[in-house]
Design an enzyme around this catalytic site. Structure first.
Site, mmCIF file in Angstrom:
data_model
loop_
_atom_site.group_PDB
_atom_site.id
_atom_site.type_symbol
_atom_site.label_atom_id
_atom_site.label_comp_id
_atom_site.label_asym_id
_atom_site.label_seq_id
_atom_site.Cartn_x
_atom_site.Cartn_y
_atom_site.Cartn_z
ATOM 1 N N GLN A 141 0.881 6.418 0.966
ATOM 2 C CA GLN A 141 1.616 7.464 1.693
ATOM 3 C C GLN A 141 3.105 7.460 1.349
ATOM 4 O O GLN A 141 3.869 8.214 1.976
ATOM 5 C CB GLN A 141 1.444 7.287 3.211
ATOM 6 C CG GLN A 141 0.017 7.317 3.714
ATOM 7 C CD GLN A 141 -0.638 8.697 3.598
ATOM 8 O OE1 GLN A 141 0.002 9.699 3.277
ATOM 9 N NE2 GLN A 141 -1.930 8.754 3.859
ATOM 10 N N ASP A 157 0.874 -1.169 0.000
ATOM 11 C CA ASP A 157 0.000 0.000 0.000
ATOM 12 C C ASP A 157 0.914 1.222 0.000
ATOM 13 O O ASP A 157 1.529 1.550 1.021
ATOM 14 C CB ASP A 157 -0.891 -0.042 1.254
ATOM 15 C CG ASP A 157 -1.734 1.219 1.412
ATOM 16 O OD1 ASP A 157 -1.457 2.209 0.728
ATOM 17 O OD2 ASP A 157 -2.658 1.202 2.247
ATOM 18 N N LYS A 208 -3.332 11.998 -3.460
ATOM 19 C CA LYS A 208 -2.356 12.208 -2.380
ATOM 20 C C LYS A 208 -1.007 12.636 -2.949
ATOM 21 O O LYS A 208 -0.033 12.774 -2.216
ATOM 22 C CB LYS A 208 -2.194 10.930 -1.560
ATOM 23 C CG LYS A 208 -3.457 10.564 -0.764
ATOM 24 C CD LYS A 208 -3.182 9.443 0.197
ATOM 25 C CE LYS A 208 -4.420 8.735 0.680
ATOM 26 N NZ LYS A 208 -5.207 9.502 1.660
ATOM 27 N N CYS A 236 -8.918 6.225 9.992
ATOM 28 C CA CYS A 236 -9.230 4.973 9.271
ATOM 29 C C CYS A 236 -8.214 3.888 9.595
ATOM 30 O O CYS A 236 -7.806 3.105 8.719
ATOM 31 C CB CYS A 236 -9.303 5.185 7.755
ATOM 32 S SG CYS A 236 -10.559 6.338 7.272
HETATM 33 N N1 7TS Z 1 -3.836 3.405 2.493
HETATM 34 C C1 7TS Z 1 -3.274 4.360 3.244
HETATM 35 C C2 7TS Z 1 -1.984 4.095 3.935
HETATM 36 C C3 7TS Z 1 -3.911 5.601 3.359
HETATM 37 O O1 7TS Z 1 -3.354 6.552 4.111
HETATM 38 C C4 7TS Z 1 -5.145 5.818 2.681
HETATM 39 C C5 7TS Z 1 -5.912 7.100 2.833
HETATM 40 C C6 7TS Z 1 -5.662 4.792 1.892
HETATM 41 C C7 7TS Z 1 -4.983 3.597 1.830
HETATM 42 C C8 7TS Z 1 -6.914 4.954 1.115
HETATM 43 O O2 7TS Z 1 -6.704 5.815 0.041
HETATM 44 P P1 7TS Z 1 -7.902 6.214 -0.920
HETATM 45 O O3 7TS Z 1 -7.322 7.270 -1.799
HETATM 46 O O4 7TS Z 1 -8.289 4.997 -1.663
HETATM 47 O O5 7TS Z 1 -8.996 6.722 -0.048
HETATM 48 N N2 7TS Z 1 -5.645 7.773 4.016
HETATM 49 C C9 7TS Z 1 -6.320 8.817 4.517
HETATM 50 C C10 7TS Z 1 -5.934 9.440 5.694
HETATM 51 O O6 7TS Z 1 -4.971 9.135 6.354
HETATM 52 N N3 7TS Z 1 -6.803 10.445 5.945
HETATM 53 O O7 7TS Z 1 -7.727 10.479 4.993
HETATM 54 C C11 7TS Z 1 -7.446 9.468 4.086
#
Ligand code: 7TS
Length: 412
Positions: free
Chosen positions: A205, A202, A228, A368
């Site tokens: 980040q 994943d 992001k 989350c």
């Molecule tokens: N994995 C990690 C490590 C994340 O931080 C996030 C989103 C996701 C998966 C999901 O990403 P998405 O773009 O599919 O939603 N993290 C966060 C957060 O830390 N605050 O809001 C969203």
């Protein structure tokens, strides 16, 4: 503190119009980058230009606009592939990290894993890399979670001990969205492969903040989100090794993903299109391509150095705030630009409200990652997360506001 000269902060900030607005009559300090990042004009212009000049559906029309739109869409794919050292056909566009992980769960795991098979993950995962695997329990698949150590780093020995000859997949985040911990993905991949398991990273980040190379990580799948990394929402990618993607069945069906259809049968399109059913987010992909150009122009090494310096500065400044507890690894080099904290027993939501009244945007809550909060024994934290356009002055403003909060709550 000496900040990296090659990062022209004024120039960078000028590219992000939102950074010059005020919130509650205070200059905006945007420290919620782990949730989503702001967008530079270059990304907005690329999307605007697409809609104004080239808008058409892709891969179908034999007219000029359709060809231009297709080329722009596929150029964007090539850019994001190159960024992580993958081939374009190994990059499937998705809505984001969540959908990318779900794609692996539905198209790979659901068809292959059987009763008794095991998945190893960690306690620091975002819900999208947790809940997604829970649903395989109905098939008799066991999901095990490696623990963290007291300093917030992954307990690699614990992870190694969870691996058995039944382990089929190891799935983990490269950077924790709560603790900032950077996980030793390469070492985990080695362990997993020695056990005959695949590895999913994943990278929601990590890819936005540091150079990431799927070959040197030696991962089998990698998920990322465009929003992001300066791109728009609604676009992301799944990277998968070509032979793995080739062996997987699509989990969404419709137009675009087929080569040949008869009333009672169909043949799938070639990679990566067989996983991209329906009209894709064309403008989103183009915006992501422009974001990749922007990040490359600054350089991910430079961005990483800037964030390490900023994090180091923040850790120092926050240490001065009496009663403030910071979570995660002690050294800035061991973490991404994410700092979770609590001040005495002030609830994280109250803290976020105080910071917001000063124009400082942070996230508060469980981020989350509820199992991680349970593991830490915390109901919630406030979280400041940085990006290339954040400054040491903004960090100072955060520390000052926290000092003021101490007074407001009459902390001793
Ligand atoms: N994995 C990690 C490590 C994340 O931080 C996030 C989103 C996701 C998966 C999901 O990403 P998405 O773009 O599919 O939603 N993290 C966060 C957060 O830390 N605050 O809001 C969203």
């Amino acid at each position: 503190m000496l900040f990296q000269k090659s990062l022209d902060m004024q120039g960078v900030r000028a590219d992000f119009p939102i950074l010059s607005r005020t919130v509650n009559n205070k200059p905006l300090v945007y420290f919620d980058n782990a949730a989503t990042t702001q967008k530079p004009v270059q990304v907005m212009q690329a999307m605007d230009d697409y809609y104004r000049q080239h808008n058409a559906n892709i891969h179908r029309g034999i007219h000029a606009l359709a060809e231009e739109a297709t080329e722009a869409h596929e150029n964007a794919r090539a850019k994001i592939a190159k960024l992580i050292n993958a081939k374009p056909e190994e990059m499937v566009f998705t809505r984001g990290t969540t959908e990318a992980i779900n794609l692996v769960a539905y198209s790979w795991a659901l068809n292959r894993l059987q009763k008794g098979d095991e998945i190893v993950s960690t306690v620091m995962e975002h819900h999208s890399n947790l809940v997604t695997w829970q649903f395989l329990r109905a098939k008799g698949v066991t999901v095990k979670h490696a623990d963290i150590k007291d300093d917030g780093t992954l307990d690699l020995d614990n992870l190694a001990a969870l691996l058995t000859d039944k382990t089929r997949l190891v799935t983990l985040t490269q950077v924790s969205n709560v603790l900032g911990t950077i996980n030793p993905v390469r070492a985990v991949a080695k362990l997993a492969h020695e056990n005959g398991a695949l590895v999913l990273v994943d990278a929601a980040q990590s890819v936005p903040h540091m150079p990431v190379d799927v070959k040197s990580l030696d991962c089998d799948f990698l998920a990322l989100s465009g929003h992001k990394m300066l791109g728009p929402t609604g676009i992301g990618c799944l990277y998968g090794r070509k032979h793995l993607l080739e062996g997987m069945e699509p989990f969404m069906f419709g137009g675009e993903m087929i080569r040949e259809v008869h009333l009672d049968s169909a043949k799938w399109n070639e990679l990566p299109y067989k996983f991209e059913a329906g009209t894709p987010n064309i403008a989103g992909a183009i915006g992501l391509g422009a974001a990749v150009d922007y990040l490359n122009r600054i350089g991910l090494e430079t961005i990483r150095r800037h964030e390490v310096q900023l994090t180091e500065h923040a850790l120092e400044a926050l240490r001065e705030v009496k009663g403030l507890q910071v979570y995660g690894p002690a050294a800035a080099e061991d973490r991404g630009g994410v700092i979770s904290f609590n001040l005495a027993d002030i609830h994280a939501h109250d803290m976020a409200t105080i910071l917001d009244s000063e124009g400082i945007a942070v996230r508060s809550g469980h981020h989350c990652a509820q199992p991680l909060m349970e593991r830490l024994g915390l109901p919630a934290t406030s979280r400041a997360s940085f990006y290339l356009y954040n400054t040491a002055q903004e960090v100072d403003k955060l520390a000052e506001t926290l000092q003021q909060a101490r007074k407001v709550f009459k902390l001793k």
